[in-house]
Design a protein around this motif. Structure first.
Motif, short mmCIF file in Angstrom:
data_model
loop_
_atom_site.label_atom_id
_atom_site.label_comp_id
_atom_site.label_asym_id
_atom_site.label_seq_id
_atom_site.Cartn_x
_atom_site.Cartn_y
_atom_site.Cartn_z
N CYS A 82 -121.35 -4.21 -28.10
CA CYS A 82 -120.08 -3.47 -28.05
C CYS A 82 -120.05 -2.34 -29.08
N HIS A 83 -120.26 -2.70 -30.33
CA HIS A 83 -120.28 -1.69 -31.38
C HIS A 83 -121.48 -0.77 -31.21
N GLY A 84 -122.63 -1.33 -30.78
CA GLY A 84 -123.85 -0.54 -30.63
C GLY A 84 -123.71 0.60 -29.64
N ALA A 85 -122.97 0.36 -28.54
CA ALA A 85 -122.81 1.41 -27.54
C ALA A 85 -122.05 2.61 -28.10
N MET A 86 -121.10 2.35 -28.99
CA MET A 86 -120.34 3.45 -29.57
C MET A 86 -121.13 4.16 -30.67
N ILE A 87 -121.65 3.40 -31.59
CA ILE A 87 -122.29 4.04 -32.75
C ILE A 87 -123.63 4.67 -32.38
N GLY A 88 -124.30 4.14 -31.35
CA GLY A 88 -125.55 4.76 -30.91
C GLY A 88 -125.35 6.10 -30.24
N THR A 89 -124.17 6.29 -29.63
CA THR A 89 -123.85 7.52 -28.94
C THR A 89 -123.20 8.55 -29.86
N GLN A 90 -122.61 8.07 -30.94
CA GLN A 90 -121.75 8.90 -31.78
C GLN A 90 -122.42 10.13 -32.40
N PRO A 91 -123.64 10.05 -32.95
CA PRO A 91 -124.21 11.24 -33.60
C PRO A 91 -124.32 12.44 -32.67
N ALA A 92 -124.89 12.25 -31.48
CA ALA A 92 -125.02 13.37 -30.54
C ALA A 92 -123.66 13.83 -30.05
N PHE A 93 -122.76 12.88 -29.81
CA PHE A 93 -121.41 13.19 -29.35
C PHE A 93 -120.73 14.12 -30.36
N PHE A 94 -120.78 13.77 -31.63
CA PHE A 94 -120.13 14.56 -32.67
C PHE A 94 -120.83 15.90 -32.86
N HIS A 95 -122.16 15.89 -32.82
CA HIS A 95 -122.91 17.15 -32.96
C HIS A 95 -122.44 18.18 -31.96
N GLU A 96 -122.22 17.77 -30.72
CA GLU A 96 -121.88 18.69 -29.65
C GLU A 96 -120.42 19.14 -29.68
N LEU A 97 -119.65 18.60 -30.61
CA LEU A 97 -118.26 19.02 -30.75
C LEU A 97 -118.11 20.27 -31.61
N PHE A 98 -119.08 20.53 -32.50
CA PHE A 98 -118.87 21.54 -33.54
C PHE A 98 -120.02 22.55 -33.60
N SER A 99 -119.71 23.76 -34.08
CA SER A 99 -120.70 24.81 -34.23
C SER A 99 -121.46 24.64 -35.56
#
Length: 442
Positions: free
Chosen positions: A347-364
């Motif tokens: 459960c936690h792994g699905a979120m935290i494993g995706t988070q770095p790329a997700f956040f990277h693509e939010l910002f310049s």
């Protein structure tokens, strides 16, 4: 054989070096940070606060210090986000590691409440604040070392290695505590608990050596001086306000839920009569398995998108809110370990494993370090920092895990709402790039 042939598919030449450096550096830094979480549940309540109070109240007081460390993390995010966006990711990361290592080692030298009275918790909390400042600048830089040097097609999988360093840091801290608590209780409480903290000196030397030799991030060096902002933090808030709020919301279930399932769960297990050695082992096993699940879910997000994978993890965490504590109540080793494996590894792994790329693509790129640090660390204050404290207070008030489970579900609902708005929060150019990434993956 050419240099390119030595790299994995989808990599830029040399990205493996960043992956290893981020993985090792994060593992060492978060080993230090997580030691406090483990010691709060096992040691600090007994040694650094008055002995004539309810043990659960002492644990609450220790978790209050835990929360103070989280409250300092936004300050660290601002300081080191500025340094990272202005002077480079590498310089910021060497500084965060040094502050973290020294603070942790000093914790191992602190006198107890019986020796110096109120000075004991005061000094402990001051060092925890220093840890919080260092941690506040660490996560974003560790992620960017990989995400800014990897291709779009494999950003999710490769960036997840930075989170893998966090899981290894937790495993290392839990394992060391598990080993030293095998000592006779009198020796463990007298001096054995200090060993994991003093080991930080050795780990600091290793981590600093690795980071000093690391080249600067490619995307940072590509940002011209004319595009840099004098105050990147203010520029990030001005240019990416929606994205920052979305990222904060995404953190609520991931961060708050994880600290309930990792830190509070140890105190809860001890409270209901589960052997603390079993609990520490279960945490270590689940976090060791999590290293693989982080990479898997990061890879899955490259294939099907960040949002579906993140939603899967959040919904799963909500579904585990009640079964998790029931499984601990069983006091059956296999069942207790399974509870941690599902809650943390999946459960936690699905979120935290995706988070770095997700956040990277939010910002310049020119404000990315600052923006990620602000969102990540502000959310950490009210999500992860206060979660063990709130959960312990609920247990103390109601004598049951039922309200704690409801609290977990509330955290999940906040994250699901953020996911609904995350599509609109992503800048058009980054969203299109992310969609092309998925389409181009074979």
């Amino acid at each position: 054989m050419s240099h390119q042939q030595h790299t994995l598919p989808g990599q830029r030449p040399g990205v493996r070096r960043y992956v290893v450096a981020s993985l090792v550096g994060n593992a060492l830094e978060w080993y230090d940070f997580f030691l406090y979480a483990t010691a709060s549940a096992v040691v600090f309540g007994r040694l650094f606060f008055p002995s004539d109070i309810d043990p659960l109240v002492g644990t609450m007081a220790a978790f209050a210090g835990f929360a103070v460390g989280f409250a300092a993390r936004p300050l660290g995010g601002i300081i080191f986000g500025h340094i990272g966006d202005r002077l480079g990711r590498k310089r910021a990361l060497v500084m965060t590691l040094t502050i973290m290592g020294i603070s942790t080692a000093l914790m191992g030298l602190l006198p107890t409440y019986a020796q110096v009275g109120l000075w004991a918790p005061t000094l402990l909390i001051l060092l925890r604040i220093a840890q919080g400042i260092a941690a506040g600048g660490e996560w974003g830089g560790g992620v960017l070392l990989i995400s800014e040097n990897s291709s779009d097609a494999r950003r999710g999988m490769l960036s997840a290695f930075s989170q893998g360093g966090i899981s290894l840091g937790f495993v290392l801290s839990s394992l060391v505590f598990f080993l030293v608590q095998l000592m006779p209780d009198s020796q463990f409480m007298a001096w054995g608990w200090r060993i994991p903290f003093l080991l930080s000196v050795v780990l600091l030397a290793v981590g600093a050596y690795i980071r000093f030799r690391l080249p600067e991030s490619k995307e940072f060096t590509a940002v011209s001086e004319t595009k840099q902002h004098k105050l990147p933090v203010l520029a990030a808030i001005k240019t990416h306000p929606r994205e920052i709020l979305v990222a904060m919301g995404l953190r609520v279930a991931e961060n708050g839920g994880s600290y309930i399932f990792l830190s509070f769960s140890i105190a809860y297990g001890v409270h209901v009569g589960v052997d603390k050695g079993l609990l520490l082992m279960a945490v270590a096993v689940s976090m060791l398995v999590s290293f693989g699940t982080y990479i898997f879910f990061g890879h899955l997000s490259d294939r099907i998108g960040r949002r579906p994978v993140y939603a899967l993890g959040a919904i799963g965490m909500g579904a585990m809110a009640f079964p998790f504590f029931a499984m601990i109540d069983s006091n059956t080793p296999a069942v207790v370990i399974l509870a941690f494996l599902v809650a943390n590894g999946l459960c936690h792994g699905a979120m935290i494993g995706t988070q770095p790329a997700f956040f990277h693509e939010l910002f310049s790129a020119e404000v990315r370090y600052s923006a990620m640090a602000i969102a990540h660390e502000l959310a950490a204050v009210f999500a992860g920092g206060f979660a063990p404290l709130i959960a312990t207070a609920l247990l103390l008030q109601f004598g049951s895990s039922f309200p704690v489970s409801l609290y977990v579900i509330g955290l999940v609902l906040v994250t699901l709402i953020a996911l609904v708005f995350s599509r609109r929060g992503i800048k058009a150019e980054n969203r299109d790039s992310a969609e092309r990434t998925v389409q181009n993956v074979p």
